[in-house]
Write a protein that holds these residues in place. Structure first.
Motif, PDB file in Angstrom:
ATOM      1  N   ILE A  79       0.869  -1.253   0.177  1.00 50.03           N
ATOM      2  CA  ILE A  79       0.056   0.084  -0.050  1.00 50.03           C
ATOM      3  C   ILE A  79       0.802   1.312  -0.126  1.00 50.03           C
ATOM      4  O   ILE A  79       1.783   1.333   0.673  1.00 50.03           O
ATOM      5  N   THR A  80       0.667   2.197  -0.860  1.00 48.09           N
ATOM      6  CA  THR A  80       1.393   3.528  -1.139  1.00 48.09           C
ATOM      7  C   THR A  80       0.523   4.448  -0.082  1.00 48.09           C
ATOM      8  O   THR A  80      -0.648   4.705  -0.736  1.00 48.09           O
ATOM      9  N   LEU A  81       1.021   5.166   0.873  1.00 48.86           N
ATOM     10  CA  LEU A  81       0.345   6.246   1.608  1.00 48.86           C
ATOM     11  C   LEU A  81       0.756   7.589   1.050  1.00 48.86           C
ATOM     12  O   LEU A  81       2.105   7.537   0.818  1.00 48.86           O
ATOM     13  N   SER A  83       4.098  17.035   0.029  1.00 50.39           N
ATOM     14  CA  SER A  83       3.647  15.940  -0.008  1.00 50.39           C
ATOM     15  C   SER A  83       4.757  14.951   0.477  1.00 50.39           C
ATOM     16  O   SER A  83       5.739  15.246  -0.025  1.00 50.39           O
ATOM     17  N   ILE A  84       4.366  13.643   1.205  1.00 50.07           N
ATOM     18  CA  ILE A  84       5.249  12.843   1.462  1.00 50.07           C
ATOM     19  C   ILE A  84       4.567  11.457   0.920  1.00 50.07           C
ATOM     20  O   ILE A  84       3.449  11.299   1.162  1.00 50.07           O
ATOM     21  N   HIS A  85       5.246  10.483   0.669  1.00 45.61           N
ATOM     22  CA  HIS A  85       4.812   9.285   0.174  1.00 45.61           C
ATOM     23  C   HIS A  85       5.403   8.098   1.273  1.00 45.61           C
ATOM     24  O   HIS A  85       6.763   8.111   1.203  1.00 45.61           O
ATOM     25  N   SER A  86       4.663   7.155   1.499  1.00 44.19           N
ATOM     26  CA  SER A  86       5.361   6.101   2.109  1.00 44.19           C
ATOM     27  C   SER A  86       4.935   4.580   1.777  1.00 44.19           C
ATOM     28  O   SER A  86       3.785   4.557   1.611  1.00 44.19           O
ATOM     29  N   SER A  87       5.664   3.510   1.874  1.00 42.24           N
ATOM     30  CA  SER A  87       5.253   2.226   1.663  1.00 42.24           C
ATOM     31  C   SER A  87       4.796   1.520   2.931  1.00 42.24           C
ATOM     32  O   SER A  87       5.167   1.815   3.967  1.00 42.24           O
ATOM     33  N   CYS A  88       3.558   0.584   2.691  1.00 40.44           N
ATOM     34  CA  CYS A  88       2.872   0.201   3.773  1.00 40.44           C
ATOM     35  C   CYS A  88       2.655  -1.396   3.487  1.00 40.44           C
ATOM     36  O   CYS A  88       1.821  -1.490   2.551  1.00 40.44           O
ATOM     37  N   SER A  89       3.046  -2.118   4.215  1.00 37.73           N
ATOM     38  CA  SER A  89       2.791  -3.627   4.077  1.00 37.73           C
ATOM     39  C   SER A  89       1.710  -3.926   5.240  1.00 37.73           C
ATOM     40  O   SER A  89       1.191  -2.994   5.880  1.00 37.73           O
ATOM     41  N   ILE A  90       1.151  -5.350   5.224  1.00 41.88           N
ATOM     42  CA  ILE A  90       0.228  -5.515   6.245  1.00 41.88           C
ATOM     43  C   ILE A  90       0.509  -5.300   7.750  1.00 41.88           C
ATOM     44  O   ILE A  90      -0.201  -4.677   8.603  1.00 41.88           O
ATOM     45  N   GLU A  91       1.777  -5.510   8.029  1.00 38.59           N
ATOM     46  CA  GLU A  91       2.331  -5.406   9.212  1.00 38.59           C
ATOM     47  C   GLU A  91       3.118  -3.872   9.662  1.00 38.59           C
ATOM     48  O   GLU A  91       2.971  -3.370  10.896  1.00 38.59           O
ATOM     49  N   THR A  92       3.703  -3.379   8.882  1.00 42.80           N
ATOM     50  CA  THR A  92       4.482  -2.170   8.940  1.00 42.80           C
ATOM     51  C   THR A  92       4.289  -1.008   7.841  1.00 42.80           C
ATOM     52  O   THR A  92       3.936  -1.202   6.880  1.00 42.80           O
ATOM     53  N   CYS A  93       4.666   0.176   8.413  1.00 41.39           N
ATOM     54  CA  CYS A  93       4.531   1.408   7.630  1.00 41.39           C
ATOM     55  C   CYS A  93       5.868   2.141   7.807  1.00 41.39           C
ATOM     56  O   CYS A  93       6.214   2.274   9.016  1.00 41.39           O
ATOM     57  N   GLU A  94       6.438   2.702   6.662  1.00 44.53           N
ATOM     58  CA  GLU A  94       7.420   3.530   6.516  1.00 44.53           C
ATOM     59  C   GLU A  94       7.092   4.894   7.252  1.00 44.53           C
ATOM     60  O   GLU A  94       6.104   5.462   7.019  1.00 44.53           O
ATOM     61  N   GLU A  95       8.090   5.728   8.314  1.00 39.31           N
ATOM     62  CA  GLU A  95       7.609   6.783   8.899  1.00 39.31           C
ATOM     63  C   GLU A  95       8.519   7.940   8.159  1.00 39.31           C
ATOM     64  O   GLU A  95       9.722   7.727   7.905  1.00 39.31           O
ATOM     65  N   LYS A  96       7.772   9.109   7.606  1.00 36.44           N
ATOM     66  CA  LYS A  96       8.512  10.033   7.226  1.00 36.44           C
ATOM     67  C   LYS A  96       8.396  11.442   7.417  1.00 36.44           C
ATOM     68  O   LYS A  96       7.352  11.669   8.102  1.00 36.44           O
TER      69      LYS A  96
END
Length: 234
Positions: free
Chosen positions: A133-135, A143-156
């Motif tokens: 999932i791309t947030l 704007s900022i973009h982050s990748s997110c799997s079922i378990e974890t998300c990148e913090e930016k």
């Protein structure tokens, strides 16, 4: 011995500028920072050239200059200045000066008045092939973009030269898009369970499609075998 003492006393009397930050429409009290000596008149001055007010010790009289009438107050006991209904044009340097035999600076502030930040927008998009999932966290013109799997998300986090900050973080089970400046902040949030549910729904759909395809294949195999047996019997 007198010279070091004179230098030390000069350093003690130096007024250090203090930064203040306020929202448009807010108010601010500016107090004197150094002891106020005996004086004839005390001035609060904006950007070194524009007088805010003049206080006469002899006549106990306060004179507000045109731009500040009705939107400034003066305390005759503490010599503090209160500014009301602040606007961005009020941003700048404020100084208090006691005038007598000498002019002595007794306060110095640098004020920055800003609008409140806009509410940010947090959106997401699922890649159906990878289930990543791309947030996207948007606020103002950044704007900022982050990748997110079922378990974890990148913090930016990113900060613009004007002091506007945008951050994407995860606390407990909540994804937080925070938009802030020096005087305000607003957030948009998304629950992780919503993202997990999205992935789960897509996974279930995949299983269903795979199952249907498997059943069709089995049926075709059975049909072919049946037809071959029928041909052999004939």
């Amino acid at each position: 011995m007198l010279q070091p003492i004179f230098v030390l006393s000069s350093l003690i009397s130096i007024t250090v500028s203090c930064d203040k930050f306020r929202l448009v429409g807010g108010s601010l009290q500016l107090d004197t920072q150094n002891p106020v000596p005996d004086f004839d008149d005390l001035f609060w001055v904006f950007n070194r050239t524009n007088n805010v007010l003049k206080y006469s010790w002899k006549h106990k009289e306060v004179t507000f200059y045109s731009h500040y009438e009705g939107r400034a107050e003066f305390n005759e006991e503490t010599y503090s200045l209160t500014l009301k209904n602040l606007q961005k044009t009020d941003s700048g340097l404020y100084e208090a000066q006691a005038s007598g035999d000498n002019v002595t600076g007794v306060a110095e502030y640098r004020l920055s008045v800003s609008d409140p930040v806009e509410a940010p927008v947090l959106t997401y998009q699922l890649n159906r092939d990878t289930y990543i999932i791309t947030l996207t966290c948007r606020g103002h013109d950044i704007s900022i973009h982050s990748s997110c799997s079922i378990e974890t998300c990148e913090e930016k986090e990113v900060t613009s030269p004007g002091g506007i900050a945008l951050s994407l973080s995860v606390k407990s089970s909540t994804v937080i898009c925070n938009h802030s400046n020096l005087v305000s902040w607003k957030t948009d949030i998304l629950e992780l369970k919503e993202l997990k549910g999205l992935c789960a729904d897509k996974g279930v759909t995949g299983y269903i499609v795979g199952g249907v395809v498997g059943v069709i294949v089995i049926i075709l195999i059975v049909v072919v075998i049946t037809m071959r047996k029928s041909c052999g019997t004939n």
